[in-house]
Design an enzyme around this catalytic site. Structure first.
Site, PDB file in Angstrom:
ATOM      1  N   THR A  22      -3.009   4.553   1.501  1.00 59.80           N
ATOM      2  CA  THR A  22      -3.218   5.286  -0.107  1.00 59.80           C
ATOM      3  C   THR A  22      -1.842   5.495  -0.635  1.00 59.80           C
ATOM      4  O   THR A  22      -1.516   5.776  -1.490  1.00 59.80           O
ATOM      5  CB  THR A  22      -3.735   6.717   0.358  1.00 59.80           C
ATOM      6  OG1 THR A  22      -3.321   7.263   1.095  1.00 59.80           O
ATOM      7  CG2 THR A  22      -5.250   6.535   0.342  1.00 59.80           C
ATOM      8  N   ALA A  32       2.486   4.550  -1.381  1.00 64.13           N
ATOM      9  CA  ALA A  32       3.113   3.639  -2.481  1.00 64.13           C
ATOM     10  C   ALA A  32       3.084   2.183  -1.917  1.00 64.13           C
ATOM     11  O   ALA A  32       2.840   1.170  -2.483  1.00 64.13           O
ATOM     12  CB  ALA A  32       4.348   3.916  -2.876  1.00 64.13           C
ATOM     13  N   SER A  51      -7.554  11.572   3.021  1.00 64.65           N
ATOM     14  CA  SER A  51      -8.143  10.550   2.169  1.00 64.65           C
ATOM     15  C   SER A  51      -9.510  10.112   2.292  1.00 64.65           C
ATOM     16  O   SER A  51      -9.920   9.343   1.414  1.00 64.65           O
ATOM     17  CB  SER A  51      -6.933   9.530   2.115  1.00 64.65           C
ATOM     18  OG  SER A  51      -5.707   9.900   1.540  1.00 64.65           O
ATOM     19  N   CYS A  99      14.687  -0.771   3.193  1.00 64.42           N
ATOM     20  CA  CYS A  99      14.587  -1.597   2.054  1.00 64.42           C
ATOM     21  C   CYS A  99      15.980  -2.065   1.525  1.00 64.42           C
ATOM     22  O   CYS A  99      16.056  -3.230   1.169  1.00 64.42           O
ATOM     23  CB  CYS A  99      13.843  -0.557   0.850  1.00 64.42           C
ATOM     24  SG  CYS A  99      14.510   1.116   1.206  1.00 64.42           S
ATOM     25  N   SER A 111      10.771   5.593  -5.429  1.00 64.88           N
ATOM     26  CA  SER A 111       9.880   5.029  -4.634  1.00 64.88           C
ATOM     27  C   SER A 111      10.065   5.014  -3.029  1.00 64.88           C
ATOM     28  O   SER A 111       9.180   5.115  -2.303  1.00 64.88           O
ATOM     29  CB  SER A 111       9.416   3.580  -5.128  1.00 64.88           C
ATOM     30  OG  SER A 111      10.610   3.048  -4.967  1.00 64.88           O
ATOM     31  N   HIS A 166      15.419  -0.704  -6.430  1.00 62.96           N
ATOM     32  CA  HIS A 166      16.731  -0.230  -5.929  1.00 62.96           C
ATOM     33  C   HIS A 166      17.784  -1.337  -6.379  1.00 62.96           C
ATOM     34  O   HIS A 166      17.569  -2.540  -6.615  1.00 62.96           O
ATOM     35  CB  HIS A 166      17.057  -0.305  -4.290  1.00 62.96           C
ATOM     36  CG  HIS A 166      16.314   0.675  -3.500  1.00 62.96           C
ATOM     37  ND1 HIS A 166      15.415   1.688  -4.321  1.00 62.96           N
ATOM     38  CD2 HIS A 166      15.838   1.005  -2.316  1.00 62.96           C
ATOM     39  CE1 HIS A 166      14.824   2.419  -3.146  1.00 62.96           C
ATOM     40  NE2 HIS A 166      15.236   1.892  -1.962  1.00 62.96           N
TER      41      HIS A 166
HETATM   42  P1  A2P Z   1      -2.820  10.247   3.016  1.00 63.58           P
HETATM   43  O1  A2P Z   1      -2.679   9.844   1.457  1.00 63.58           O
HETATM   44  O2  A2P Z   1      -3.986  10.489   3.555  1.00 63.58           O
HETATM   45  O3  A2P Z   1      -1.745  11.369   3.015  1.00 63.58           O
HETATM   46  P2  A2P Z   1       3.762   7.532   0.932  1.00 63.58           P
HETATM   47  O4  A2P Z   1       4.841   6.826   1.749  1.00 63.58           O
HETATM   48  O5  A2P Z   1       3.528   6.673  -0.626  1.00 63.58           O
HETATM   49  O6  A2P Z   1       3.847   8.993   0.575  1.00 63.58           O
HETATM   50  O7  A2P Z   1       2.493   7.136   1.673  1.00 63.58           O
HETATM   51  C1  A2P Z   1       2.360   7.648   3.100  1.00 63.58           C
HETATM   52  C2  A2P Z   1       0.773   7.251   3.465  1.00 63.58           C
HETATM   53  O8  A2P Z   1       0.807   7.510   4.828  1.00 63.58           O
HETATM   54  C3  A2P Z   1      -0.373   7.431   2.812  1.00 63.58           C
HETATM   55  O9  A2P Z   1      -1.311   6.549   2.908  1.00 63.58           O
HETATM   56  C4  A2P Z   1      -0.875   8.677   3.803  1.00 63.58           C
HETATM   57  O10 A2P Z   1      -2.195   9.301   3.821  1.00 63.58           O
HETATM   58  C5  A2P Z   1      -0.317   8.063   5.159  1.00 63.58           C
HETATM   59  N1  A2P Z   1      -0.033   9.173   6.255  1.00 63.58           N
HETATM   60  C6  A2P Z   1       0.605  10.048   6.139  1.00 63.58           C
HETATM   61  N2  A2P Z   1       0.673  10.986   7.094  1.00 63.58           N
HETATM   62  C7  A2P Z   1      -0.381  10.420   7.965  1.00 63.58           C
HETATM   63  C8  A2P Z   1      -1.196  10.562   9.226  1.00 63.58           C
HETATM   64  N3  A2P Z   1      -0.724  11.504   9.955  1.00 63.58           N
HETATM   65  N4  A2P Z   1      -2.138   9.975   9.557  1.00 63.58           N
HETATM   66  C9  A2P Z   1      -2.369   8.759   8.814  1.00 63.58           C
HETATM   67  N5  A2P Z   1      -1.935   8.406   7.763  1.00 63.58           N
HETATM   68  C10 A2P Z   1      -1.183   9.234   7.364  1.00 63.58           C
END
Ligand code: A2P
Length: 350
Positions: A13, A15, A42, A130, A160, A243
């Site tokens: 879910t 970026a 999510s 990155c 991002s 970037h």
């Molecule tokens: P969620 O949307 O359920 O929080 P970004 O780098 O864009 O912030 O995205 C981080 C991603 O990592 C998201 O999909 C988030 O899911 C997921 N995430 C963050 N913490 C956990 C966790 N403890 N277990 C599984 N997925 C995680």
């Protein structure tokens, strides 16, 4: 019939996760089954893949059963928690976090630079930071002709890099400012809209932040040499997803800008963007959504006979993260390297 693979995106879910999903589809990666994993938060959501709405599952031991490839982009602590489990279950993990990058048994790969390192994987392959990916794609072809001795880098890093929530926050801050309100910073440490600040990763005793040291250490690992001297200043700027980097490169011997230009114009993953008359060079807004690293403004360093100046922009979410990871997956398939991995036991040595 050609083989296809069971793939899981951990952090689907986010970026980078959503870009991974798009790339698997647009590059027609041979997917037999796709699992979208994220946090419990999510569960209940769906994301579309090839016209089908797939459910988001909470990551768990069982989620990795039968999975061949895990594309992980859910932060370092989530990778540390789940990568070994996924490998034990028989998957190869391509990890976008910094958790394993400097482990000696974990290859750190930019496919245009060191694809051969994939052959030695033990179940985990790390996707570099990155800024490092963008810099190495541009500098490797030059380094092949005349060895790089020293790099002085200044980065201009988009929101991002701090995730989807940070991107949304910059937009909210911009709109608040335009309405005469005070911008709120909750995800980022300070307001970023109409502002910039030095990268806020932890500082070491020498005053370098983690992001800067990633450029130093990861570049050396990818290039396979400890000899290159590198210094960097990393700055977060109010750009959404590409970037930019200003690089001063010192070579062993003089490198003419025309020779560098000629080499870069035929280098994989690089697009030369220069119109000196129009003063037109790479811009983050034009790098957004592109696979290539845009390189330009190549000029002789007037302060050093063996120095070149160069400016680049690259999509942080794409080549800086998701695209590089999918290219690694493609490499594993092409070279038949998705063998059952040796159970991964991370070494303590960094
Ligand atoms: P969620 O949307 O359920 O929080 P970004 O780098 O864009 O912030 O995205 C981080 C991603 O990592 C998201 O999909 C988030 O899911 C997921 N995430 C963050 N913490 C956990 C966790 N403890 N277990 C599984 N997925 C995680």
């Amino acid at each position: 019939m050609s083989k296809s693979y069971s793939v899981a995106i951990l952090g689907a879910t986010g970026a980078v996760g959503t870009e991974l999903l798009e790339l698997l589809e647009s590059r027609n990666f041979p997917v037999s089954n796709l699992k979208l994993l994220a946090s419990q938060r999510s569960v209940g959501r769906t994301l579309s893949f090839k016209g089908e709405n797939l459910p988001i599952e909470a990551v768990s031991d069982r989620a990795f059963e039968g999975v061949d490839i895990v594309l992980a982009s859910a932060g370092g602590s989530t990778s540390k928690t789940w990568a070994a489990t996924a490998v034990e279950k028989g998957a190869v993990v391509i990890d976008n976090s910094s958790a394993f990058r400097m482990k000696k048994e974990v290859p750190l790969i930019v496919p245009e630079v060191n694809p051969q390192a994939a052959a030695n994987h033990q179940g985990i392959i790390a996707n570099p930071n990155c800024t490092t990916i963008l810099m190495t794609v541009a500098l490797w072809p030059l380094h092949q002709v005349k060895p790089v001795q020293r790099i002085v880098a200044a980065t201009y890093q988009s929101a991002s890099g701090a995730g989807a929530k940070a991107m949304a926050e910059v937009k909210t801050q911009a709109s608040a400012i335009l309405q005469g309100q005070t911008p709120v910073a909750e995800v980022l440490p300070y307001p970023l809209a109409f502002n910039l600040f030095p990268h806020n990763s932890p500082l070491n005793d020498e005053g370098y932040c983690e992001e800067e040291m990633k450029m130093v250490n990861e570049t050396r690992k990818i290039f396979g040499t400890e000899q290159i001297r590198i210094t960097a200043t990393c700055v977060r700027v109010p750009v959404l997803r590409a970037h930019s980097e200003a690089l001063n490169i010192e070579f062993e011997t003089p490198f003419s800008p025309d020779e560098a230009r000629e080499i870069l114009s035929r280098s994989p993953g690089v697009k030369l963007v220069e119109d000196w008359r129009a003063n037109y060079f790479p811009m983050p807004i034009e790098a957004t959504g592109q696979d290539e690293v845009l390189v330009g403004r190549i000029r002789q360093d007037i302060s050093h006979p063996c120095g070149l100046e160069l400016w680049l922009c690259g999509d942080q979410i794409r080549k800086g993260a998701a695209l590089n990871a999918v290219q690694i997956a493609e490499l594993l398939v092409e070279k038949n390297l998705l063998r059952p991995a040796i159970a991964y036991a991370p070494s303590k040595k960094i």
